[in-house]
Design a protein around this motif. Structure first.
Motif, PDB file in Angstrom:
ATOM      1  N   ARG A   1       0.798  -1.226   0.000  1.00 18.06           N
ATOM      2  CA  ARG A   1       0.000   0.000   0.000  1.00 18.06           C
ATOM      3  C   ARG A   1       0.832   1.279   0.000  1.00 18.06           C
ATOM      4  NH1 ARG A   1      -2.225  -3.522   3.600  1.00 18.06           N
ATOM      5  NH2 ARG A   1      -1.220  -2.481   5.337  1.00 18.06           N
ATOM      6  N   ASP A   2       1.949   1.269   0.730  1.00 19.13           N
ATOM      7  CA  ASP A   2       2.746   2.488   0.872  1.00 19.13           C
ATOM      8  C   ASP A   2       4.151   2.111   1.329  1.00 19.13           C
ATOM      9  OD1 ASP A   2       2.490   1.929   3.663  1.00 19.13           O
ATOM     10  OD2 ASP A   2       0.789   3.295   3.844  1.00 19.13           O
ATOM     11  N   GLU A   3       5.000   3.109   1.554  1.00 22.86           N
ATOM     12  CA  GLU A   3       6.392   2.847   1.938  1.00 22.86           C
ATOM     13  C   GLU A   3       6.488   2.143   3.288  1.00 22.86           C
ATOM     14  OE1 GLU A   3       9.257   3.107   0.084  1.00 22.86           O
ATOM     15  OE2 GLU A   3       7.778   3.485  -1.487  1.00 22.86           O
ATOM     16  N   GLU A   4       5.621   2.485   4.225  1.00 20.62           N
ATOM     17  CA  GLU A   4       5.647   1.817   5.530  1.00 20.62           C
ATOM     18  C   GLU A   4       5.309   0.328   5.389  1.00 20.62           C
ATOM     19  OE1 GLU A   4       3.234   1.926   9.739  1.00 20.62           O
ATOM     20  OE2 GLU A   4       3.479   3.813   8.655  1.00 20.62           O
ATOM     21  N   ASP A   5       4.307   0.019   4.571  1.00 19.16           N
ATOM     22  CA  ASP A   5       3.929  -1.361   4.311  1.00 19.16           C
ATOM     23  C   ASP A   5       5.077  -2.097   3.626  1.00 19.16           C
ATOM     24  OD1 ASP A   5       2.037  -3.481   4.373  1.00 19.16           O
ATOM     25  OD2 ASP A   5       1.364  -3.017   2.339  1.00 19.16           O
ATOM     26  N   TRP A   6       5.743  -1.437   2.685  1.00 16.11           N
ATOM     27  CA  TRP A   6       6.890  -2.020   1.987  1.00 16.11           C
ATOM     28  C   TRP A   6       7.996  -2.352   2.986  1.00 16.11           C
ATOM     29  CZ3 TRP A   6      11.972  -0.293   1.180  1.00 16.11           C
ATOM     30  CH2 TRP A   6      12.693  -0.947   0.176  1.00 16.11           C
ATOM     31  N   GLN A   7       8.328  -1.411   3.872  1.00 16.53           N
ATOM     32  CA  GLN A   7       9.399  -1.631   4.846  1.00 16.53           C
ATOM     33  C   GLN A   7       9.052  -2.761   5.809  1.00 16.53           C
ATOM     34  OE1 GLN A   7      12.590   0.068   4.945  1.00 16.53           O
ATOM     35  NE2 GLN A   7      12.850  -1.867   6.038  1.00 16.53           N
TER      36      GLN A   7
ATOM     37  N   HIS B   1      13.519 -10.420   5.585  1.00 17.07           N
ATOM     38  CA  HIS B   1      14.895 -10.566   6.039  1.00 17.07           C
ATOM     39  C   HIS B   1      15.019 -11.188   7.423  1.00 17.07           C
ATOM     40  CE1 HIS B   1      15.715  -7.487   2.774  1.00 17.07           C
ATOM     41  NE2 HIS B   1      16.223  -8.642   2.384  1.00 17.07           N
ATOM     42  N   TYR B   2      13.986 -11.066   8.240  1.00 19.46           N
ATOM     43  CA  TYR B   2      14.023 -11.665   9.577  1.00 19.46           C
ATOM     44  C   TYR B   2      13.551 -13.127   9.566  1.00 19.46           C
ATOM     45  CZ  TYR B   2      13.844 -11.991  14.632  1.00 19.46           C
ATOM     46  OH  TYR B   2      14.073 -12.368  15.926  1.00 19.46           O
ATOM     47  N   ASN B   3      12.942 -13.578   8.496  1.00 19.41           N
ATOM     48  CA  ASN B   3      12.319 -14.897   8.437  1.00 19.41           C
ATOM     49  C   ASN B   3      13.253 -16.062   8.788  1.00 19.41           C
ATOM     50  OD1 ASN B   3      10.439 -17.046   6.568  1.00 19.41           O
ATOM     51  ND2 ASN B   3       9.408 -15.494   7.809  1.00 19.41           N
ATOM     52  N   PRO B   4      14.506 -16.093   8.340  1.00 21.36           N
ATOM     53  CA  PRO B   4      15.377 -17.219   8.740  1.00 21.36           C
ATOM     54  C   PRO B   4      15.627 -17.265  10.253  1.00 21.36           C
ATOM     55  CG  PRO B   4      16.342 -16.007   6.907  1.00 21.36           C
ATOM     56  CD  PRO B   4      15.162 -15.216   7.374  1.00 21.36           C
ATOM     57  N   VAL B   5      15.622 -16.110  10.903  1.00 21.05           N
ATOM     58  CA  VAL B   5      15.775 -16.054  12.363  1.00 21.05           C
ATOM     59  C   VAL B   5      14.500 -16.584  13.005  1.00 21.05           C
ATOM     60  CG1 VAL B   5      16.198 -14.573  14.363  1.00 21.05           C
ATOM     61  CG2 VAL B   5      17.355 -14.097  12.183  1.00 21.05           C
ATOM     62  N   LYS B   6      13.362 -16.124  12.506  1.00 23.37           N
ATOM     63  CA  LYS B   6      12.063 -16.562  13.033  1.00 23.37           C
ATOM     64  C   LYS B   6      11.926 -18.080  13.008  1.00 23.37           C
ATOM     65  CE  LYS B   6       7.264 -16.599  11.716  1.00 23.37           C
ATOM     66  NZ  LYS B   6       6.389 -16.494  10.604  1.00 23.37           N
ATOM     67  N   HIS B   7      12.436 -18.702  11.967  1.00 25.99           N
ATOM     68  CA  HIS B   7      12.330 -20.154  11.818  1.00 25.99           C
ATOM     69  C   HIS B   7      13.468 -20.913  12.507  1.00 25.99           C
ATOM     70  CE1 HIS B   7       8.792 -20.430   9.282  1.00 25.99           C
ATOM     71  NE2 HIS B   7       9.210 -19.333   8.679  1.00 25.99           N
TER      72      HIS B   7
ATOM     73  N   GLN C   1      23.049  -1.425   0.199  1.00 25.02           N
ATOM     74  CA  GLN C   1      22.223  -0.297  -0.247  1.00 25.02           C
ATOM     75  C   GLN C   1      21.946   0.691   0.884  1.00 25.02           C
ATOM     76  OE1 GLN C   1      18.851  -2.587  -1.632  1.00 25.02           O
ATOM     77  NE2 GLN C   1      19.528  -2.478  -3.766  1.00 25.02           N
ATOM     78  N   GLY C   2      22.391   0.361   2.098  1.00 24.01           N
ATOM     79  CA  GLY C   2      22.177   1.244   3.241  1.00 24.01           C
ATOM     80  C   GLY C   2      20.807   1.124   3.888  1.00 24.01           C
ATOM     81  N   LEU C   3      20.061   0.068   3.566  1.00 29.12           N
ATOM     82  CA  LEU C   3      18.730  -0.115   4.127  1.00 29.12           C
ATOM     83  C   LEU C   3      18.764  -0.737   5.520  1.00 29.12           C
ATOM     84  CD1 LEU C   3      16.933  -1.427   0.910  1.00 29.12           C
ATOM     85  CD2 LEU C   3      16.873   0.889   1.864  1.00 29.12           C
ATOM     86  N   TYR C   4      19.831  -1.462   5.831  1.00 31.15           N
ATOM     87  CA  TYR C   4      20.005  -2.109   7.127  1.00 31.15           C
ATOM     88  C   TYR C   4      21.466  -1.992   7.542  1.00 31.15           C
ATOM     89  CZ  TYR C   4      15.605  -4.573   6.138  1.00 31.15           C
ATOM     90  OH  TYR C   4      14.305  -4.875   5.839  1.00 31.15           O
ATOM     91  N   HIS C   5      21.713  -2.107   8.847  1.00 30.55           N
ATOM     92  CA  HIS C   5      23.086  -2.280   9.303  1.00 30.55           C
ATOM     93  C   HIS C   5      23.326  -3.780   9.443  1.00 30.55           C
ATOM     94  CE1 HIS C   5      21.789  -3.088  13.471  1.00 30.55           C
ATOM     95  NE2 HIS C   5      20.934  -2.095  13.296  1.00 30.55           N
ATOM     96  N   GLU C   6      24.572  -4.182   9.413  1.00 27.85           N
ATOM     97  CA  GLU C   6      24.959  -5.598   9.395  1.00 27.85           C
ATOM     98  C   GLU C   6      24.352  -6.405  10.552  1.00 27.85           C
ATOM     99  OE1 GLU C   6      26.875  -8.888   7.724  1.00 27.85           O
ATOM    100  OE2 GLU C   6      26.819  -6.870   6.885  1.00 27.85           O
ATOM    101  N   ASN C   7      24.198  -5.820  11.713  1.00 27.70           N
ATOM    102  CA  ASN C   7      23.702  -6.541  12.889  1.00 27.70           C
ATOM    103  C   ASN C   7      22.197  -6.398  13.112  1.00 27.70           C
ATOM    104  OD1 ASN C   7      26.228  -7.566  13.582  1.00 27.70           O
ATOM    105  ND2 ASN C   7      26.772  -5.661  14.609  1.00 27.70           N
ATOM    106  N   TRP C   8      21.488  -5.848  12.134  1.00 28.01           N
ATOM    107  CA  TRP C   8      20.041  -5.692  12.270  1.00 28.01           C
ATOM    108  C   TRP C   8      19.404  -7.060  12.535  1.00 28.01           C
ATOM    109  CZ3 TRP C   8      15.876  -7.780   9.662  1.00 28.01           C
ATOM    110  CH2 TRP C   8      14.629  -7.201   9.927  1.00 28.01           C
ATOM    111  N   GLY C   9      18.433  -7.088  13.424  1.00 28.21           N
ATOM    112  CA  GLY C   9      17.693  -8.312  13.703  1.00 28.21           C
ATOM    113  C   GLY C   9      18.385  -9.257  14.658  1.00 28.21           C
TER     114      GLY C   9
END
Length: 172
Positions: A111-117, A124-130, A150-158
């Motif tokens: 729907r929008d940028e927030e939904d996209w993020q 990206h968190y899915n392998p951790v979740k499982h 691309q600068g969207l996340y830092h290496e230690n995110w999640g």
């Protein structure tokens, strides 16, 4: 009840695609190669961009952007599934389909940028979740490292705790 898909030319979509009976066949290296070949093959004739993707043993999630004049993600998925499946020597079922994929897939029109993020984070968190890894950076079969570059996340995110945006999301 009749299910109706939301087709929007140029739309961004989140998808979940699952293997038949949750067979764990997607992550062996030779099958990752086959899946990448299937995506490339279809993208050559039916262009789209992949904003994010994660491939787990029995399912995958991805975010696509379709061309401005095109809304036909269903044909793309049919072709990707077919191109991947023909590389396996398994018998076909009653509908002349190989028992590789579930018949349908889940899609969500972004729907929008927030939904996209939010959906980027979920992917990206899915392998951790499982329970495959402790942080997204450890999972080889995702676009997380590209997103870091691309600068969207830092290496230690999640790492440590589940990100707020994905808490309670269940898109399997």
């Amino acid at each position: 009840m009749q299910y109706r898909r939301a087709y929007q030319p140029g739309g961004r979509y989140f998808f979940t695609v699952v293997t038949h009976r949750r067979q764990k066949l997607l992550t062996p290296p030779e099958n990752i190669i086959k899946l990448r070949q299937a995506f490339r093959h279809v993208m050559n004739t039916h262009p789209f961009t992949i904003d994010a993707i994660v491939i787990l043993a029995d399912h995958l999630h991805c975010l696509w952007q379709l061309p401005g004049n095109d809304a036909d993600f269903s044909t793309r998925w049919m072709l990707i599934k077919r191109h991947f499946s023909i590389q396996f020597h398994t018998p076909t079922q009653a509908r002349r389909e190989k028992a590789i994929w579930q018949l349908r897939f889940w899609e969500h029109l972004i729907r929008d940028e927030e939904d996209w993020q939010k959906h980027m984070d979920y992917i990206h968190y899915n392998p951790v979740k499982h329970g495959y890894v402790k942080q997204p950076a450890e999972w080889a079969y995702s676009s997380f490292q590209r997103a870091v570059k691309q600068g969207l996340y830092h290496e230690n995110w999640g790492m440590g705790e589940e990100p707020k945006r994905v808490r309670g999301m269940e898109l399997e």
